[in-house]
Design an enzyme around this catalytic site. Structure first.
Site, PDB file in Angstrom:
ATOM      1  N   HIS A   1       0.967  -1.125  -0.088  1.00 38.41           N
ATOM      2  CA  HIS A   1       0.070   0.010  -0.010  1.00 38.41           C
ATOM      3  C   HIS A   1       0.950   1.223   0.131  1.00 38.41           C
ATOM      4  O   HIS A   1       2.061   1.239   0.757  1.00 38.41           O
ATOM      5  CB  HIS A   1      -0.933  -0.059   1.290  1.00 38.41           C
ATOM      6  CG  HIS A   1      -2.074   0.931   1.067  1.00 38.41           C
ATOM      7  ND1 HIS A   1      -1.903   2.363   1.063  1.00 38.41           N
ATOM      8  CD2 HIS A   1      -3.281   0.526   0.917  1.00 38.41           C
ATOM      9  CE1 HIS A   1      -3.093   2.852   1.143  1.00 38.41           C
ATOM     10  NE2 HIS A   1      -4.016   2.099   0.858  1.00 38.41           N
TER      11      HIS A   1
ATOM     12  N   GLY B   1       5.430  21.780  10.291  1.00 41.87           N
ATOM     13  CA  GLY B   1       6.792  20.916  10.648  1.00 41.87           C
ATOM     14  C   GLY B   1       7.665  20.796   9.462  1.00 41.87           C
ATOM     15  O   GLY B   1       8.376  19.835   9.494  1.00 41.87           O
TER      16      GLY B   1
ATOM     17  N   VAL C   1      12.820  12.296  11.439  1.00 42.17           N
ATOM     18  CA  VAL C   1      11.888  12.446  10.391  1.00 42.17           C
ATOM     19  C   VAL C   1      12.160  11.045   9.510  1.00 42.17           C
ATOM     20  O   VAL C   1      11.040  10.576   9.113  1.00 42.17           O
ATOM     21  CB  VAL C   1      11.910  13.626   9.841  1.00 42.17           C
ATOM     22  CG1 VAL C   1      10.985  13.445   8.675  1.00 42.17           C
ATOM     23  CG2 VAL C   1      11.638  14.671  10.503  1.00 42.17           C
TER      24      VAL C   1
ATOM     25  N   GLY D   1       8.834   9.419   9.317  1.00 38.99           N
ATOM     26  CA  GLY D   1       8.220   9.744   7.919  1.00 38.99           C
ATOM     27  C   GLY D   1       7.115  10.946   8.479  1.00 38.99           C
ATOM     28  O   GLY D   1       7.276  11.859   9.351  1.00 38.99           O
TER      29      GLY D   1
END
Length: 590
Positions: free
Chosen positions: A105, A186, A194, A198
């Site tokens: 996905h 952000g 990060v 993600g």
């Protein structure tokens, strides 16, 4: 809306519209998708964070092996759902490392998408504002960059989730540093943190209903034809033969489509081996544009045009209560029947009208979101759940609650119920068919008032218990004494406010009883009179409770205002009862 109440009839009752809005509980749904579908321990730790938040019910956890993704569904009041969503994002960011993630996905974050969905008592626009606030908080406090999508989008193109998620996780380094592609909240460089979490897409969308319409055929082709008749996308326009002809194209080479009849719907036809029938399988993406009952009627119409009959409806997953209420009222109106009947009866009409129990029993307590929340939160000792005898027995015991305020609220509910009964009998009276709408509107008003008064039955007892709890607070130190005194005063004020609300609500029952005494079924005029007697008892009884509690308040200005309003309402109740009894007696003695 398909069902409208003429509020001008009730203009004299200034609290009516307020009562209706107060009775609708604010509920939203959240359906986050987490990028973990294999490790059940990780999934459990995330869902545990959701279940820790009071006022939230976890409805479903659906992990996918191939997608390596879990879809979670939970509901509750907006503030608590938002808090549960934040805590789940925090935990997912701690447990899921996107650098190691692979799945079928599309995804770009540990919490990939986080949509808020209005269920009842709240608009899509309000959910969108909550989503934006949540996205900012996630970015500020968790340092997880966030995009806002669908109704929460800050730019038109980002309404499309695919635009926000373009390039998926692998494209984040470029997107985070490219103006125009950076997150809404952000924005930063792709550092180690990060890279692990993600980005998250936070959005708001309308409630989606997945529904299958059962057909008396085994033909998938015919089911598809019906689906193409109704779905918004429609079917290709063809040259020559409508089925085998070549699809027509526009100047840009795009296939020209003939739109279907139902906006905000997607549909296909298929055969279900388990039931040995074909179905039209539909997603209604906006129930405000196309309610379930409208879709049902249209599929029935298109099926009949093709010699096929819809035998029933299958709801997949959960639905908001209003979907069934709107459907039940719609079908009652088609029969020229009163819609001012109990909620359970309206839902029964919806179930039978759309054949929701065609393939298997349909239990609203298991399919309606509000009922699932209600059952999870329900107190084991709610007075309104007792039988009549149990209620009387409980009142008679040596415990001081339930007491006069509770009984007053119940008297108000009974008085309103009698007026509502006369309205419903009048709506169904032979020879009065053209007046059904008039009486239905009065019955609708009665049902709204009854709902609020029944809530006040338990609220009055809770108010008394708050006073007892305040008196039980410690009083050893000066600080404890001050806190205790303040708590007693606050609880006492509330104990005066609740019966005052009972008075304000019960006073509205007189307009129903008077209208029914004057214009309702003459065979039931005595019931309207008894309703007025009960309503007066409610107002005067609640008034005594206002006065005894208000007199204990140290704030004498507030105390005087409460007692003044109580006396005014008592005066109105006495006059209204006398007038209604005069009308009743005149009708009886004719």
């Amino acid at each position: 809306m398909l069902y409208l109440i003429d509020f001008h009839i009730f203009a004299e009752n200034s609290h009516y519209s307020e009562n209706i809005s107060n009775n609708m509980k604010r509920i939203i749904e959240c359906v986050p998708n987490f990028s973990e579908g294999h490790d059940m321990d990780v999934i459990r730790q995330i869902t545990d964070e959701i279940e820790k938040v009071k006022g939230v019910k976890l409805l479903d956890v659906d992990p996918g092996e191939a997608t390596n993704r879990t879809v979670v569904t939970f509901v509750g009041d907006p503030e608590n759902v938002v808090e549960a969503a934040f805590q789940s994002v925090r935990k997912a960011g701690e447990l899921i490392d996107m650098r190691q993630h692979h799945g079928a996905h599309p995804r770009m974050g540990a919490t990939d998408v986080l949509p808020l969905i209005p269920v009842s008592g709240i608009t899509l626009e309000e959910c969108a504002e909550l989503a934006r606030t949540l996205a900012k908080r996630i970015a500020d406090e968790l340092a997880i960059p966030c995009y806002c999508y669908e109704a929460a989008a800050l730019t038109e193109e980002r309404k499309n989730l695919a635009v926000c998620r373009e390039g998926e996780y692998e494209a984040l380094a470029d997107k985070l540093s490219t103006p125009g592609k950076q997150p809404d909240f952000g924005a930063c460089k792709l550092d180690e943190k990060v890279a692990r979490t993600g980005c998250t897409a936070v959005g708001a969308r309308d409630f989606l209903i997945a529904v299958n319409f059962n057909l008396n055929t085994t033909s998938t082709r015919r089911a598809n034809a019906i689906a193409f008749d109704v779905r918004e996308k429609g079917r290709p326009v063809r040259e020559g033969h409508p089925i085998t002809g070549k699809p027509k194209k526009d100047a840009e080479g795009n296939v020209i489509m003939q739109p279907g009849t139902l906006k905000s719907t997607k549909a296909i036809g298929w055969f279900i081996d388990e039931y040995r029938i074909a179905q039209v399988s539909m997603n209604i993406t906006n129930i405000n544009v196309t309610p379930l009952h409208v879709a049902f009627d249209e599929v029935c119409r298109c099926a009949q045009n093709r010699g096929i009959r819809v035998t029933g409806t299958e709801i997949v997953g959960l639905i908001p209560k209003r979907t069934l209420i709107e459907a039940g009222k719609y079908f009652l109106e088609k029969q020229c029947r009163s819609t001012g009947i109990p909620e359970e009866d309206i839902i029964e009409i919806a179930i039978h009208s759309m054949g929701l129990d065609d393939l298997k029993p349909f239990n609203p307590r298991e399919k309606v979101i509000e009922y699932l929340l209600e059952d999870a939160e329900k107190s084991a000792h709610q007075l309104i759940d007792l039988t009549v005898k149990e209620f009387a027995d409980e009142t008679s015991r040596e415990s001081p609650a339930p007491g006069g305020g509770t009984i007053a609220a119940y008297m108000g509910a009974l008085g309103t119920a009698l007026g509502t009964m006369v309205a419903n009998l009048s709506a169904h009276k032979a020879g009065w068919d053209e007046r059904w709408k008039e009486f239905s509107q009065w019955a609708d008003k009665g049902q709204a008032l009854m709902t609020e008064l029944l809530q006040l039955v338990d609220e009055d007892t809770k108010a008394f218990n708050r006073i007892m709890n305040a008196f039980g607070l410690p009083k050893k130190t000066e600080e404890e004494k001050q806190l205790r005194s303040s708590a007693i005063q606050e609880a006492t004020r509330y104990a005066a406010e609740v019966p005052l609300k009972t008075m304000r609500t019960s006073i509205q029952a007189f307009s129903i009883c008077k209208a029914m005494a004057e214009n309702g079924n003459p065979n039931s005029v005595s019931d309207a009179g008894v309703g007025a007697l009960a309503a007066r008892a409610a107002v005067l009884g609640a008034g005594l409770n206002v006065k005894i509690n208000a007199s204990s308040l140290k704030d004498k200005e507030v105390s005087a205002l409460f007692i003044q309003e109580a006396n005014q309402l008592i005066e109105q109740a006495n006059a209204a009862e006398a007038e209604i009894l005069r009308i009743t007696e005149s009708k009886i003695t004719l």
